[in-house]
Design an enzyme around this catalytic site. Structure first.
Site, PDB file in Angstrom:
ATOM      1  CG  HIS A 205      -0.208   0.338   2.504  1.00  0.00           C
ATOM      2  ND1 HIS A 205       0.554  -0.583   3.184  1.00  0.00           N
ATOM      3  CD2 HIS A 205      -0.108   1.488   3.218  1.00  0.00           C
ATOM      4  CE1 HIS A 205       1.080  -0.024   4.264  1.00  0.00           C
ATOM      5  NE2 HIS A 205       0.703   1.237   4.300  1.00  0.00           N
TER       6      HIS A 205
HETATM    7  C1  UD1 Z   1      -1.821   5.412   6.146  1.00  0.00           C
HETATM    8  C2  UD1 Z   1      -0.515   5.928   6.777  1.00  0.00           C
HETATM    9  C3  UD1 Z   1       0.531   4.841   6.712  1.00  0.00           C
HETATM   10  C4  UD1 Z   1       0.029   3.527   7.297  1.00  0.00           C
HETATM   11  C5  UD1 Z   1      -1.273   3.164   6.603  1.00  0.00           C
HETATM   12  C6  UD1 Z   1      -1.861   1.870   7.154  1.00  0.00           C
HETATM   13  C7  UD1 Z   1       0.003   8.335   6.508  1.00  0.00           C
HETATM   14  C8  UD1 Z   1       0.832   9.319   5.793  1.00  0.00           C
HETATM   15  N1  UD1 Z   1       0.015   7.070   6.035  1.00  0.00           N
HETATM   16  O1  UD1 Z   1      -1.562   5.148   4.766  1.00  0.00           O
HETATM   17  O2  UD1 Z   1       1.661   5.257   7.459  1.00  0.00           O
HETATM   18  O3  UD1 Z   1       0.989   2.527   7.051  1.00  0.00           O
HETATM   19  O4  UD1 Z   1      -2.211   4.227   6.809  1.00  0.00           O
HETATM   20  O5  UD1 Z   1      -2.897   1.423   6.337  1.00  0.00           O
HETATM   21  O6  UD1 Z   1      -0.642   8.687   7.476  1.00  0.00           O
HETATM   22  N2  UD1 Z   1      -8.866   4.800   1.852  1.00  0.00           N
HETATM   23  C9  UD1 Z   1     -10.099   4.171   1.880  1.00  0.00           C
HETATM   24  N3  UD1 Z   1     -10.644   3.886   3.105  1.00  0.00           N
HETATM   25  C10 UD1 Z   1     -10.030   4.204   4.253  1.00  0.00           C
HETATM   26  C11 UD1 Z   1      -8.784   4.856   4.219  1.00  0.00           C
HETATM   27  C12 UD1 Z   1      -8.211   5.141   3.003  1.00  0.00           C
HETATM   28  O7  UD1 Z   1     -10.677   3.853   0.844  1.00  0.00           O
HETATM   29  O8  UD1 Z   1     -10.576   3.902   5.316  1.00  0.00           O
HETATM   30  C13 UD1 Z   1      -8.233   5.080   0.543  1.00  0.00           C
HETATM   31  C14 UD1 Z   1      -8.490   6.476   0.014  1.00  0.00           C
HETATM   32  O9  UD1 Z   1      -8.539   6.404  -1.374  1.00  0.00           O
HETATM   33  C15 UD1 Z   1      -7.248   7.227   0.453  1.00  0.00           C
HETATM   34  C16 UD1 Z   1      -6.173   6.166   0.343  1.00  0.00           C
HETATM   35  O10 UD1 Z   1      -6.825   4.946   0.689  1.00  0.00           O
HETATM   36  O11 UD1 Z   1      -6.965   8.348  -0.328  1.00  0.00           O
HETATM   37  C17 UD1 Z   1      -4.988   6.385   1.242  1.00  0.00           C
HETATM   38  O12 UD1 Z   1      -5.391   6.549   2.621  1.00  0.00           O
HETATM   39  P1  UD1 Z   1      -4.446   7.353   3.646  1.00  0.00           P
HETATM   40  O13 UD1 Z   1      -5.024   7.270   5.008  1.00  0.00           O
HETATM   41  O14 UD1 Z   1      -4.152   8.722   3.091  1.00  0.00           O
HETATM   42  O15 UD1 Z   1      -3.087   6.576   3.562  1.00  0.00           O
HETATM   43  P2  UD1 Z   1      -2.752   5.032   3.720  1.00  0.00           P
HETATM   44  O16 UD1 Z   1      -2.157   4.572   2.448  1.00  0.00           O
HETATM   45  O17 UD1 Z   1      -3.892   4.236   4.288  1.00  0.00           O
END
Ligand code: UD1
Length: 361
Positions: A205
């Protein structure tokens, strides 16, 4: 002592659960604040339920977004809550945007900050997490680090030794508390119709592996190559970020080699790791869990902030040749799994230190 715990993502929920349990045991009440950086059921409510966590006191409903916007929203929302509840300490975990946003907000309001899982360093400054963890450490009053490696990193950066406590990683506590339940209750193998040891478990991810069509393609082809060479299917619980990018870049995954499944809850995740023949990941938490469960491990990153795992963790980036060679070395008996991540009593030590530092300015 008024405490507030701020979390926002799946790994923070898992790794702070033992601390919440220990606070409850010590009869130290706390406010539970959730930024909702993660909000999908598989990354959030399923985990809350699995871990039987107390009800969240404040949902901040921040959601997804670019780094600046997301961190800013977290700060604004946390500020409102902290002004209302006036805690003496804010406890944060790890390296997410929630961690930094909450810590920065607290310190500006003259509220003391305790950082759980402090001192980890990948020395890769292109990772948002590396920036988040360095800045959070810099402004924390109490730093709970898993091992002497973390303490050395912090001392090198000028953090006063008196603020640093080596506690082990709470991931060990969480695993000890749940592995028995996972073994008894998880039906993930029968649900997926896979036998013990017959598959590779993979997750990816990180932005550097999945946010660009070229690198996501390389990630997929590395996994396919491992599947071909080992004759085993790759089971890939897919993070929402990776799922949406596969669709956006119109990349097709060959189901003969890689089986995409929805993200799993914590108990199923432990079971799937423990029963795999190999774990391939870019996640920090999964590196720890695979190592603790003594599974051969390949990390698809160019660095790790978990050097304690390196006696059974190959860091291969997206180099499929290196991944294949790592797999072959494991097959010829490579790998030593030592108890370097903690003794399962990290939460106890964290709560004891908090109580001891209760009144300090
Ligand atoms: C975040 C953390 C990362 C951690 C990871 C665990 C930061 C910078 N990154 O990354 O350190 O390892 O969480 O999973 O804080 N999305 C969904 N549903 C959700 C959450 C996210 O669909 O509940 C999708 C959205 O399209 C979003 C993307 O995932 O834009 C990324 O989510 P985000 O929380 O920004 O970063 P992670 O990759 O989950």
């Amino acid at each position: 002592m008024r405490l507030a715990i701020v979390i926002g993502t799946r790994p923070e929920l898992i790794k702070m659960a033992p601390v919440m349990r220990e606070l409850k045991r010590a009869r130290s009440p706390f406010y539970f604040i959730h930024s909702n950086q993660h909000y999908s059921a598989a990354l959030d409510s399923d985990i809350l339920e699995n871990l039987a966590l107390p009800p969240v006191d404040f949902h901040l409903k921040v959601g997804s977004g670019p780094h600046g916007a997301q961190t800013g929203k977290i700060m604004a929302a946390v500020e409102g809550v902290l002004a209302e509840i006036k805690p003496d300490w804010v406890i944060v975990h790890g390296d997410t945007n929630t961690t930094l946003g909450a810590a920065l907000c607290a310190v500006k309001m003259h509220i003391k900050v305790a950082h759980v899982e402090a001192g980890l360093r990948s020395f890769d400054y292109s990772m948002p997490e590396e920036i988040n963890r360095m800045l959070t450490d810099r402004i924390s009053d109490l730093l709970f680090t898993p091992s002497s490696v973390g303490k050395k990193n912090l001392i090198r950066e000028g953090i006063a030794a008196g603020r640093i406590h080596i506690t082990g990683n709470t991931v060990v506590d969480a695993l000890h508390q749940h592995i028995g339940i996972s073994r008894d209750k998880s039906k993930v193998l029968s649900r997926l119709k896979v036998a013990e040891g017959s598959y590779i478990m993979a997750t990816a991810h990180r932005p550097e592996n999945v946010d660009n069509p070229g690198t996501l393609k390389r990630t997929i082809s590395l996994l396919s190559r491992l599947s071909r060479i080992s004759g085993r299917i790759v089971i890939f619980p897919i993070h929402p970020r990776t799922k949406s990018n596969l669709a956006k870049f119109q990349l097709i995954v060959n189901p003969e080699f890689i089986r995409l499944i929805s993200p799993l809850d914590y108990l199923d995740t432990l079971k799937l790791i423990e029963s795999s023949c190999l774990v391939v990941t870019d996640s920090g938490g999964l590196q720890e869990e695979a190592y603790l469960l003594k599974r051969p491990l390949i990390t698809i990153r160019s660095s790790t902030e978990r050097p304690e795992t390196l006696s059974a963790n190959f860091i291969v980036g997206l180099d499929a040749g290196k991944a294949v060679s790592a797999y072959q070395q494991y097959m010829s008996g490579y790998g030593k799994w030592k108890n370097t991540l903690g003794d399962g009593k990290a939460a106890e030590k964290i709560v004891a230190a908090l109580v001891k530092n209760r009144g300090k300015k």
